[in-house]
Design an enzyme around this catalytic site. Structure first.
Site, PDB file in Angstrom:
ATOM      1  N   CYS A 116      20.612   2.867   1.701  1.00  0.00           N
ATOM      2  CA  CYS A 116      20.462   1.665   2.529  1.00  0.00           C
ATOM      3  C   CYS A 116      21.756   0.889   2.702  1.00  0.00           C
ATOM      4  O   CYS A 116      21.858   0.036   3.574  1.00  0.00           O
ATOM      5  CB  CYS A 116      19.381   0.759   1.954  1.00  0.00           C
ATOM      6  N   HIS A 257      20.133  -6.248   4.569  1.00  0.00           N
ATOM      7  CA  HIS A 257      19.302  -5.048   4.623  1.00  0.00           C
ATOM      8  C   HIS A 257      17.836  -5.474   4.530  1.00  0.00           C
ATOM      9  O   HIS A 257      17.477  -6.335   3.735  1.00  0.00           O
ATOM     10  CB  HIS A 257      19.660  -4.110   3.469  1.00  0.00           C
ATOM     11  N   ASN A 287      11.411  -0.949   6.278  1.00  0.00           N
ATOM     12  CA  ASN A 287      12.753  -0.605   5.787  1.00  0.00           C
ATOM     13  C   ASN A 287      13.212   0.683   6.477  1.00  0.00           C
ATOM     14  O   ASN A 287      12.618   1.745   6.274  1.00  0.00           O
ATOM     15  CB  ASN A 287      12.667  -0.411   4.259  1.00  0.00           C
TER      16      ASN A 287
HETATM   17  N1  ACO Z   1      -1.511  -1.488  -1.661  1.00  0.00           N
HETATM   18  C1  ACO Z   1      -2.229  -2.065  -2.648  1.00  0.00           C
HETATM   19  N2  ACO Z   1      -1.829  -2.092  -3.937  1.00  0.00           N
HETATM   20  C2  ACO Z   1      -0.633  -1.522  -4.214  1.00  0.00           C
HETATM   21  C3  ACO Z   1       0.143  -0.905  -3.231  1.00  0.00           C
HETATM   22  C4  ACO Z   1      -0.326  -0.892  -1.917  1.00  0.00           C
HETATM   23  N3  ACO Z   1       0.358  -0.349  -0.899  1.00  0.00           N
HETATM   24  N4  ACO Z   1       1.258  -0.446  -3.826  1.00  0.00           N
HETATM   25  C5  ACO Z   1       1.181  -0.749  -5.118  1.00  0.00           C
HETATM   26  N5  ACO Z   1       0.034  -1.392  -5.353  1.00  0.00           N
HETATM   27  C6  ACO Z   1      -0.464  -1.921  -6.616  1.00  0.00           C
HETATM   28  C7  ACO Z   1       0.189  -1.289  -7.804  1.00  0.00           C
HETATM   29  O1  ACO Z   1      -0.479  -0.076  -8.117  1.00  0.00           O
HETATM   30  C8  ACO Z   1       0.012  -2.349  -8.862  1.00  0.00           C
HETATM   31  O2  ACO Z   1      -1.300  -2.236  -9.370  1.00  0.00           O
HETATM   32  P1  ACO Z   1      -1.565  -2.384 -10.958  1.00  0.00           P
HETATM   33  O3  ACO Z   1      -1.083  -3.768 -11.301  1.00  0.00           O
HETATM   34  O4  ACO Z   1      -3.022  -2.200 -11.046  1.00  0.00           O
HETATM   35  O5  ACO Z   1      -0.729  -1.302 -11.582  1.00  0.00           O
HETATM   36  C9  ACO Z   1       0.063  -3.662  -8.075  1.00  0.00           C
HETATM   37  O6  ACO Z   1      -0.131  -3.305  -6.698  1.00  0.00           O
HETATM   38  C10 ACO Z   1       1.359  -4.402  -8.223  1.00  0.00           C
HETATM   39  O7  ACO Z   1       2.414  -3.476  -8.021  1.00  0.00           O
HETATM   40  P2  ACO Z   1       3.892  -3.934  -8.212  1.00  0.00           P
HETATM   41  O8  ACO Z   1       4.749  -2.735  -8.198  1.00  0.00           O
HETATM   42  O9  ACO Z   1       3.965  -4.890  -9.367  1.00  0.00           O
HETATM   43  O10 ACO Z   1       4.104  -4.785  -6.894  1.00  0.00           O
HETATM   44  P3  ACO Z   1       5.372  -5.623  -6.514  1.00  0.00           P
HETATM   45  O11 ACO Z   1       5.001  -7.040  -6.335  1.00  0.00           O
HETATM   46  O12 ACO Z   1       6.547  -5.301  -7.395  1.00  0.00           O
HETATM   47  O13 ACO Z   1       5.700  -5.039  -5.073  1.00  0.00           O
HETATM   48  C11 ACO Z   1       7.114  -3.484  -3.963  1.00  0.00           C
HETATM   49  C12 ACO Z   1       5.974  -3.676  -4.933  1.00  0.00           C
HETATM   50  C13 ACO Z   1       6.723  -4.039  -2.619  1.00  0.00           C
HETATM   51  C14 ACO Z   1       7.425  -1.997  -3.854  1.00  0.00           C
HETATM   52  C15 ACO Z   1       8.337  -4.261  -4.486  1.00  0.00           C
HETATM   53  O14 ACO Z   1       8.528  -3.947  -5.845  1.00  0.00           O
HETATM   54  C16 ACO Z   1       9.580  -3.947  -3.731  1.00  0.00           C
HETATM   55  O15 ACO Z   1       9.717  -4.300  -2.561  1.00  0.00           O
HETATM   56  N6  ACO Z   1      10.562  -3.367  -4.398  1.00  0.00           N
HETATM   57  C17 ACO Z   1      11.839  -3.089  -3.759  1.00  0.00           C
HETATM   58  C18 ACO Z   1      11.718  -1.880  -2.938  1.00  0.00           C
HETATM   59  C19 ACO Z   1      12.986  -1.691  -2.188  1.00  0.00           C
HETATM   60  O16 ACO Z   1      13.691  -2.629  -1.905  1.00  0.00           O
HETATM   61  N7  ACO Z   1      13.330  -0.513  -1.885  1.00  0.00           N
HETATM   62  C20 ACO Z   1      14.601  -0.374  -1.221  1.00  0.00           C
HETATM   63  C21 ACO Z   1      14.886   0.933  -1.086  1.00  0.00           C
HETATM   64  S1  ACO Z   1      16.523   0.983  -0.563  1.00  0.00           S
HETATM   65  C22 ACO Z   1      16.970   2.588  -0.248  1.00  0.00           C
HETATM   66  O17 ACO Z   1      18.054   2.943  -0.555  1.00  0.00           O
HETATM   67  C23 ACO Z   1      15.988   3.544   0.350  1.00  0.00           C
END
Ligand code: ACO
Length: 331
Positions: A116, A257, A287
């Site tokens: 990214c 980003h 993203n």
């Molecule tokens: N729908 C419903 N529930 C979900 C989903 C979904 N799509 N995805 C995960 N959950 C659940 C999980 O299983 C978890 O359940 P549990 O508590 O029973 O285990 C709960 O939701 C909470 O999950 P978290 O991982 O704590 O959620 P969080 O608030 O951290 O959000 C997210 C997750 C959106 C992925 C966040 O962590 C995030 O945006 N992280 C950064 C990702 C990112 O920036 N990636 C960049 C990539 S850059 C590159 O180089 C490609």
């Protein structure tokens, strides 16, 4: 002195595929809800390329728009750089594919992979090569068909990503103090295991077992990525501003980003800059990795949000882990 040659973004372009995948569509594919996706990420929908529509196709649309905007003809391009983690194929590079299909001269062309952060990496490499004095115009692209490496059965990742492309023409300018003031790049390979794709390379060539084990899809520890993203983006932004004796209040527009609107909101509060100064289009595209910054930049330019003299801050993080920040004085 070659180091003082100003490098301008002389034109921008972008492309988003027609196909729209909404949060409601995703609720029919995995166990999720529109409310969860929107509240945790800010994403409402993302674009998905058609099966036969490749990273190079999207890159070509964005490149043509950027060349038109810059008033630069294909025969005037001296360098092609493409940032992508989803090349059409491991080789030849997507840069060579588009060099051929755009009918460019036999100029240097290469892909650079910094996930990214990739667009800011190619921006810096392009600017440095132009500053060496031998070249006048570079085509610099971020293009991704992330839908081809997403595990559509993994709700924790499949809701986050989309396809698209953005491009700029970098050109040597006349007036010092205008254009790309500087770019800072960094990486920390110790964070490699929180965001990666194990399959497809020498480590894990495609076999029936690796396919069955879903090794050819992106894997991510979202929570860890989130925490590090906020920290490194803030640090990179403050460092590059300090390098120029500038304050966050001097910046007219931040193009971050687009990974998660909550990351952008935290960055906004930590830098003490209002959200109105941040370009945000994640609600419509999700993203798009290396495409996200040039896509948002092109939208901001075409919407008239960027004016001569404005200080633009672009800041990114990505797999690697990598990060980057770039300061532009718009001309
Ligand atoms: N729908 C419903 N529930 C979900 C989903 C979904 N799509 N995805 C995960 N959950 C659940 C999980 O299983 C978890 O359940 P549990 O508590 O029973 O285990 C709960 O939701 C909470 O999950 P978290 O991982 O704590 O959620 P969080 O608030 O951290 O959000 C997210 C997750 C959106 C992925 C966040 O962590 C995030 O945006 N992280 C950064 C990702 C990112 O920036 N990636 C960049 C990539 S850059 C590159 O180089 C490609």
């Amino acid at each position: 002195m070659s180091g003082n040659i100003p490098i301008l973004i002389s034109g921008t372009g972008s492309y988003a595929p027609e196909g729209i995948l909404t949060n409601a569509d995703l609720t029919r594919m995995v166990d999720t809800t529109d409310e969860w996706i929107l509240s945790r990420t800010g994403i409402r929908e993302r674009r998905i390329a058609a099966p036969q529509e490749l990273t190079s196709d999207m890159a070509i649309h964005a490149s043509r728009a950027a060349m038109d905007a810059a008033g630069v003809k294909p025969e005037e391009i001296d360098l092609v750089l493409v940032a992508t983690i989803t090349p059409d194929m491991p080789f030849p590079s997507t840069a060579c594919i588009i060099q051929n299909r755009l009918g460019l001269r036999p100029v240097p062309a290469m892909d650079i992979e910094a996930a990214c952060s990739g667009f800011l990496y190619v921006l810096e490499v392009g600017a440095a090569m132009l500053r060496s004095g031998k070249m006048r115009h570079a085509l610099v692209v971020g293009s991704e068909k992330l839908s081809s490496i997403i595990d559509w059965e993994d709700r924790s990742t499949c809701v986050l990503f989309g396809d698209g492309a953005g491009a700029v023409i970098l050109s040597r300018g006349e007036n010092t103090g205008e254009g790309v003031l500087s770019t800072t790049l960094g990486s920390d390979g110790r964070g490699g295991e929180i965001l990666y794709m194990p399959g497809g390379g020498a480590l894990c060539p495609p076999t029936p077992a690796s396919l069955a084990d879903r090794q050819h899809f992106l894997k991510m520890n979202g929570k860890e990525v989130f925490k590090i993203a906020v920290r490194v983006m803030e640090k990179a932004a403050l460092e590059i501003l300090a390098e120029h004796n500038l304050q966050p209040s001097d910046v007219a527009l931040v193009i971050p980003h687009q990974a998660n609107v909550r990351i952008i909101e935290l960055l906004s509060s930590r830098l003490g800059m209002p959200m109105e100064k941040f370009a945000v289009n994640i609600d419509r595209y999700g993203n798009t990795s290396a495409a996200s910054i040039p896509l948002a930049l092109d939208e901001a330019v075409r919407a008239g949000q960027v004016k001569k003299g404005d200080l633009i801050l672009m800041v990114a993080f990505g797999a690697g882990l990598t990060w980057a920040a770039s300061l532009i004085r718009w001309h």
